[in-house]
Design a protein around this motif. Structure first.
Motif, short mmCIF file in Angstrom:
data_model
loop_
_atom_site.label_atom_id
_atom_site.label_comp_id
_atom_site.label_asym_id
_atom_site.label_seq_id
_atom_site.Cartn_x
_atom_site.Cartn_y
_atom_site.Cartn_z
N HIS A 45 -21.32 -20.16 -16.68
CA HIS A 45 -21.27 -20.99 -17.88
C HIS A 45 -22.21 -22.18 -17.74
N GLY A 46 -22.46 -22.84 -18.85
CA GLY A 46 -23.30 -24.02 -18.86
C GLY A 46 -23.41 -24.55 -20.27
N SER A 47 -24.15 -25.60 -20.44
CA SER A 47 -24.33 -26.21 -21.75
C SER A 47 -25.15 -25.30 -22.66
N THR A 48 -24.79 -25.26 -23.93
CA THR A 48 -25.58 -24.51 -24.90
C THR A 48 -26.97 -25.10 -25.05
N GLY A 49 -27.15 -26.36 -24.63
CA GLY A 49 -28.46 -27.00 -24.69
C GLY A 49 -29.34 -26.70 -23.49
N SER A 50 -28.82 -25.97 -22.51
CA SER A 50 -29.59 -25.66 -21.31
C SER A 50 -30.62 -24.58 -21.60
N ALA A 51 -31.89 -24.89 -21.35
CA ALA A 51 -32.94 -23.89 -21.55
C ALA A 51 -32.76 -22.72 -20.61
N ASN A 52 -32.25 -22.98 -19.41
CA ASN A 52 -32.04 -21.90 -18.45
C ASN A 52 -30.98 -20.92 -18.94
N LEU A 53 -29.88 -21.46 -19.48
CA LEU A 53 -28.82 -20.60 -20.00
C LEU A 53 -29.29 -19.82 -21.22
N ARG A 54 -30.08 -20.47 -22.07
CA ARG A 54 -30.61 -19.77 -23.24
C ARG A 54 -31.54 -18.64 -22.82
N ALA A 55 -32.33 -18.88 -21.77
CA ALA A 55 -33.23 -17.84 -21.28
C ALA A 55 -32.46 -16.67 -20.68
N ALA A 56 -31.28 -16.94 -20.14
CA ALA A 56 -30.49 -15.89 -19.49
C ALA A 56 -29.72 -15.03 -20.49
N ARG A 57 -29.49 -15.53 -21.69
CA ARG A 57 -28.70 -14.80 -22.68
C ARG A 57 -29.36 -13.46 -23.03
#
Length: 224
Positions: free
Chosen positions: A66-78
Motif C-alpha cells: 500500500h501507499g499514497s494515491t499520490g505516489s508516482a511509484n505506486l501509480r507506476a506499479a498499478r
C-alpha cells in the motif's frame, strides 16, 4: 492438511547461481514473508528502474502492498509487472579468508502483476492484513480509516504464483590450505531483530497502560 504446490520454476524465478541454496517448498516462502517486516518493490518509472522499501502483509497466496494515491511509484506499479524482494539476515559469517566471508540469510524474490484493489471491502481487508502483519492487534484497537483516508491510500495485490526462495545457513566455507594453515578466527555472528520497551507518545496521559498487543511483542528468533 493438503500439501502446498511447489514454487514456480519459471525462467526468472529459477536461480542461476548457488542453486543448492534454493528452497522449493512454498511453506518456506510463507514463513519468510510472515517473519520479515519490510520488502522492496521494484517498478519501472519513466523508463528507469526504481526500488522502494515498504511494508507489506500476506493473506494466503496474496501479498498486499500500500501507499499514497499520490505516489508516482505506486501509480507506476498499478497493473504493471513488478518485482518484490524480501530478506531476513540471520548471521554474519567470518571465514579465514575474505573471499569466503558471507551472510546467513533467507530471501525471496516475487514476480507478477500488481493488481489495484478498488472494491471498498477488499481494500479494507488488504489494509487489515497489512496492519496486522506490522502491528498485530492494532486493527481492533485503533480507529479504522474514514472515507477520506481510504480514498487517499492505494492498495495493491500481488499473487505469490511466481517466486523463488534462497537460503544460506551454517559455517563458513574454507579453502583446504586455510583449514590446514590458517590462523584467523572463523565462525558465525548471529543477528536478531528485537523489540525494545514501548515508549508512549507525549500526548498519552501518564499512567495509561501499554496494551497487551504492544507489550507482548517478542524477539523474532533467527534460523540456525
Amino acid at each position: 492438511m493438503p500439501s502446498l504446490p511447489p514454487l514456480s520454476p519459471t525462467t526468472r524465478s529459477t536461480l542461476t547461481r548457488n542453486r543448492d541454496r534454493a528452497l522449493h517448498d512454498r511453506q518456506a516462502l510463507y514463513s519468510l514473508l510472515d517473519q520479515a517486516l519490510v520488502c522492496h518493490l521494484g517498478v519501472v518509472l519513466d523508463g528507469s528502474p526504481v526500488v522502494v522499501p515498504t511494508g507489506f502483509g500476506r493473506d494466503g497466496d496474496t501479498l498486499y502492498l500500500h501507499g499514497s494515491t499520490g505516489s508516482a511509484n505506486l501509480r507506476a506499479a498499478r497493473g504493471a509487472d513488478v518485482c518484490v524482494a524480501v530478506t531476513v539476515l540471520d548471521a554474519i559469517v567470518y571465514a579465514r579468508s575474505l573471499q569466503h566471508h558471507s551472510m546467513n540469510y533467507r530471501s525471496a524474490v516475487i514476480h507478477g502483476t500488481a493488481r489495484p484493489v478498488t472494491d471498498e471491502r477488499a481494500k479494507l481487508h488488504g489494509l487489515r492484513v497489512l496492519t496486522e502483519h506490522l502491528s498485530p492487534g492494532s486493527w481492533q484497537h485503533a480507529r479504522h480509516p474514514n472515507d477520506k483516508e481510504l480514498a487517499a491510500v492505494a492498495v495493491l495485490a500481488l499473487d505469490l504464483t511466481e517466486a523463488s526462495v534462497k537460503q544460506r545457513s551454517g559455517e563458513p566455507t574454507e579453502e583446504p590450505a586455510d583449514l590446514a594453515d590458517g590462523t584467523a578466527w572463523a565462525g558465525v555472528l548471529p543477528v536478531q531483530t528485537t523489540f525494545g520497551d514501548p515508549v508512549p507518545a507525549t500526548y498519552v496521559p501518564p499512567g495509561t497502560g501499554v496494551p497487551s498487543h504492544v507489550a507482548g511483542r517478542t524477539i523474532r528468533p533467527p534460523a540456525r
